[in-house]
Design an enzyme around this catalytic site. Structure first.
Site, short mmCIF file in Angstrom:
data_model
loop_
_atom_site.label_atom_id
_atom_site.label_comp_id
_atom_site.label_asym_id
_atom_site.label_seq_id
_atom_site.Cartn_x
_atom_site.Cartn_y
_atom_site.Cartn_z
N ARG A 242 -13.72 4.88 10.81
CA ARG A 242 -12.88 5.15 12.05
C ARG A 242 -13.54 4.91 13.34
O ARG A 242 -13.22 5.42 14.43
CB ARG A 242 -12.03 6.38 12.03
CG ARG A 242 -13.20 7.60 11.95
CD ARG A 242 -12.33 8.81 11.58
NE ARG A 242 -13.28 9.83 11.17
CZ ARG A 242 -13.60 10.88 12.13
NH1 ARG A 242 -13.11 10.82 13.36
NH2 ARG A 242 -14.58 11.87 11.92
N ASP B 213 -2.24 5.02 -3.46
CA ASP B 213 -3.04 5.71 -2.92
C ASP B 213 -3.03 7.11 -3.32
O ASP B 213 -2.05 7.72 -2.97
CB ASP B 213 -2.56 5.59 -1.17
CG ASP B 213 -3.62 6.78 -0.43
OD1 ASP B 213 -4.60 7.15 -0.98
OD2 ASP B 213 -3.28 7.04 0.71
N TRP C 211 0.80 -1.11 -0.15
CA TRP C 211 0.10 -0.02 -0.01
C TRP C 211 0.93 1.13 -0.01
O TRP C 211 1.64 1.36 1.20
CB TRP C 211 -0.99 -0.05 1.25
CG TRP C 211 -1.60 1.36 1.51
CD1 TRP C 211 -1.57 1.97 2.80
CD2 TRP C 211 -2.69 1.96 0.89
NE1 TRP C 211 -2.40 2.84 3.07
CE2 TRP C 211 -3.20 3.01 1.67
CE3 TRP C 211 -3.22 1.55 -0.41
CZ2 TRP C 211 -4.12 3.81 1.27
CZ3 TRP C 211 -4.38 2.23 -0.71
CH2 TRP C 211 -4.79 3.29 0.15
N ARG D 283 -12.72 4.63 -3.66
CA ARG D 283 -12.96 4.54 -2.06
C ARG D 283 -13.97 5.68 -1.48
O ARG D 283 -13.78 6.88 -1.97
CB ARG D 283 -11.46 4.84 -1.43
CG ARG D 283 -11.63 5.51 -0.19
CD ARG D 283 -10.12 5.67 0.45
NE ARG D 283 -9.83 6.38 1.59
CZ ARG D 283 -8.70 6.65 2.18
NH1 ARG D 283 -7.68 6.07 1.79
NH2 ARG D 283 -8.82 7.45 3.48
N ASP E 151 -1.33 14.75 6.43
CA ASP E 151 -1.72 14.05 5.03
C ASP E 151 -3.00 14.89 4.73
O ASP E 151 -4.15 14.49 4.87
CB ASP E 151 -1.99 12.67 5.55
CG ASP E 151 -2.64 11.79 4.25
OD1 ASP E 151 -2.25 12.24 3.06
OD2 ASP E 151 -3.19 10.84 4.40
N SER F 146 0.86 4.38 0.86
CA SER F 146 0.17 5.17 1.45
C SER F 146 0.86 6.68 1.43
O SER F 146 1.76 7.04 1.60
CB SER F 146 0.23 4.51 2.88
OG SER F 146 -0.08 5.62 3.95
N GLY F 147 -0.34 7.72 1.22
CA GLY F 147 -0.31 8.86 1.23
C GLY F 147 0.19 9.15 2.54
O GLY F 147 0.87 10.30 3.00
N HIS G 208 -13.85 3.07 4.10
CA HIS G 208 -13.14 3.29 5.22
C HIS G 208 -14.01 3.71 6.53
O HIS G 208 -15.30 4.22 6.45
CB HIS G 208 -12.25 4.53 4.98
CG HIS G 208 -11.11 4.64 6.03
ND1 HIS G 208 -10.63 3.86 6.57
CD2 HIS G 208 -10.17 5.56 5.77
CE1 HIS G 208 -9.44 3.80 7.06
NE2 HIS G 208 -9.10 5.02 6.88
C1 SPV Z 1 -3.27 6.17 4.01
O1 SPV Z 1 -2.70 5.18 4.41
O2 SPV Z 1 -2.64 7.09 3.67
C2 SPV Z 1 -4.72 6.07 3.85
C3 SPV Z 1 -5.53 5.37 5.07
O3 SPV Z 1 -5.20 6.53 3.18
S1 SPV Z 1 -6.06 6.20 6.34
O4 SPV Z 1 -4.72 7.01 6.63
O5 SPV Z 1 -6.33 5.69 7.31
O6 SPV Z 1 -7.07 7.20 5.57
MG MG Z 2 -4.23 7.94 1.94
#
Ligand code: SPV
Ligand code: MG
Length: 287
Positions: free
Chosen positions: A185, A78, A37, A152, A51, A39-40, A183
């Site tokens: 949380r 991502d 992944w 997403r 982020d 990931s951003g 997603h």
């Molecule tokens: C990332 O890992 O950048 C995601 C997952 O998009 S989260 O940070 O949980 O949104």
């Molecule tokens: Mg992300």
């Protein structure tokens, strides 16, 4: 390299580990994860930034290219909101496919986005029609059907409820998404399990169970509707824990005399750098 579609067909649920660098990608591959992944969140953290769409496409793309050069695992990129509108999505999809990614994940938030897990984050979604246009754009821009377009929805993150989440997921599937990442949380899996129960299974789902760790692989596989589970930020968090502990010990001890037992020897870094390969190249070609 085995494509993501084939992996999902083989294994039911593919596990992707978060990465922010070629080194973390190699470690994930050695640990046995089947996918990565890109990931951003992790790359933003690597730069010491939140982020929130501050990392540019070029920065992220360069990292994906470097990761693709270091491992054989499929890379799920991502790409946040797709860096703009459907025009930007066409450009991004072309570039990420060329860079060696196996899939892009595009989220239905407005640009600039705010990271999903932060308390009281500004979570705004674009119109369904607009996002369907982005998914259609990504599908049209790819050159191979083996390259997956994953839509997403952040409807649950934005507290819009199950009906809105399902409505969006269905619309994105009709627009051509190969998979739906949903997603949540919440601190327990209830919200996601309710979504999964109501899902017709038209395409597989993808989950990021960071805040609801009770959702083990076994429990996920039991649903029979989840093709991909992403361990979303565990590479950067593990790296931070290890550095904090080591740095604190060196400060406390006034030297490095006690840290060697807890950290890898330099020879392990040489192995990860393929120093033996470099020596072999020297032996063959240096004259
Ligand atoms: C990332 O890992 O950048 C995601 C997952 O998009 S989260 O940070 O949980 O949104
Ligand atoms: Mg992300």
């Amino acid at each position: 390299m085995v494509g993501l579609r084939a992996l999902i067909a083989q294994d039911g649920t593919v596990q992707a580990m978060a990465t922010h660098s070629p080194l973390s990608a190699k470690l994930a591959e050695e640990a046995g994860f089947e996918a990565l992944w890109a990931s951003g969140f992790e790359l933003s953290a690597l730069y010491g930034l939140p982020d929130v769409s501050l990392i540019t496409m070029t920065q992220h793309l360069e990292m994906v290219r470097a990761i693709a050069g270091a491992t054989l695992l499929p890379i799920i990129a991502d790409i946040d909101t797709g860096f703009g509108n459907a025009v930007n999505v066409v450009h991004a999809t072309t570039e990420y496919e060329r860079a060696g990614a196996a899939a892009v994940v595009i989220e239905d938030k407005t640009f600039p986005k705010v990271t999903s897990l932060v308390v009281d984050g500004r979570q705004e979604l674009v119109r369904i029609e607009e996002f369907c246009g982005k998914i259609e754009a990504a599908s049209a821009a790819r050159t191979s059907n083996e390259f997956l377009v994953i839509a997403r929805t952040e409807a649950l993150i934005a507290s819009l409820g199950q009906a809105e989440a399902h409505k969006r997921a269905r619309a994105y599937t009709e627009a051509g998404a190969d998979m739906i990442l949903v997603h949540s949380r919440q601190k327990t899996p209830d919200e996601i399990e309710t979504f999964i129960t109501g899902w017709d299974g038209a395409v597989p789902l993808a989950l990021v169970p960071t805040t609801y760790p009770q959702m083990t692989v076994e429990r996920i596989k039991g649903t029979d509707k989840v093709g991909l589970v992403i361990w979303g930020n565990h590479a950067i968090r593990a790296a931070v824990s290890a550095m904090q502990a080591t740095f604190a010990q060196i400060r406390a001890d006034g030297g490095i005399q006690n840290v060697n037992a807890a950290i890898v020897p330099v020879t392990e870094i040489f192995r990860l750098q393929d120093m033996d390969g470099m020596k072999e190249t020297e032996r063959r070609f240096l004259r």
